[in-house]
Write an enzyme that holds these catalytic residues in place. Sequence first.
Site: not given
Length: 312
Positions: A167, A271
């Site tokens: 992330h 991500e």
Amino acid sequence: MATKHPCFELAKGINGLDKIVLRESRNRSAEVYLYGGHVTSWKNENGEELLYLSSKAIFKPPKPIRGGIPLCFPQFSNLGTLESHGFARNRIWEVDATPPPLPTNSSSNAFVDLILRPTEDDLKTWPYNFEFRMRVNLGSEGELTLTSRIRNTNADGKPFTFTFAYHTYFSVSDISEVRVEGLETLDYLDNLKNRERFTEQGDAITFESEIDKIYLSTPTKIAILDHEKKRTFVVRKDGLADAVVWNPWDKKSKSISDLGDEDYKHMLCVEAAAVERPITLKPGEEWKGRLELSAVPSSYSSGQLDPKKVLQ
């Protein structure tokens, strides 16, 4: 007091949490907290921070750290029965003293191997035995590589299925001056519209409002162009078919307690992820997912930054 190892330093970070410091000969560095196996810093030779860490990040377990590179495992977002983004990002990882061999960038000796195994509490909510090994490597050109290997170690013959994401929060000068190239014409699921499926129309992704999209079957390379800083981030990935693009914008930022109201202007999450097609491992099987980040000066041609050079 920092403890020196051949490849890294072990030091105390915020609130006394243990962190690993990687240094490269030209003053480049990266930091990884054992809490969450969480990369919180990646700096270039000028000491500029390339990752974004929230101005209100809370370094107190069990709250995950906001910013840097949180690991989403064994669940991305709320796509399952576990807490959002799974539990790997709020567990204490160990330094893996005897990692299986993994080719590293031969000219770099700045790396650390970490390992996570389930706790008894984890097995109550997700009843599968696994080993999650990750190498964080700072290369000789300043590139940052995260290589994750997840193995099913169940003795009872049970397979398991998971979703995953790195992330990554990138630090940008001004979100309205940024564009993302490499995802045009692809299908995506829009999280702001109940994950309805659409096709990207623009020739590049630019930002003027909240965005939360999962791009599907994405290329192995994506470029993030920061016009103001004349810098391009290149994301290279293997084993991760999807790419999530997220920025909460002003209204959502105010509702996130560990994010400053103005933070959205200087961050962008792109991500590398495996979301649409979850990964299933039988006992003894291993999955590998790799992310390599580099930051290069952007060249101007005809008044535009030239990502074509970067994406080749």
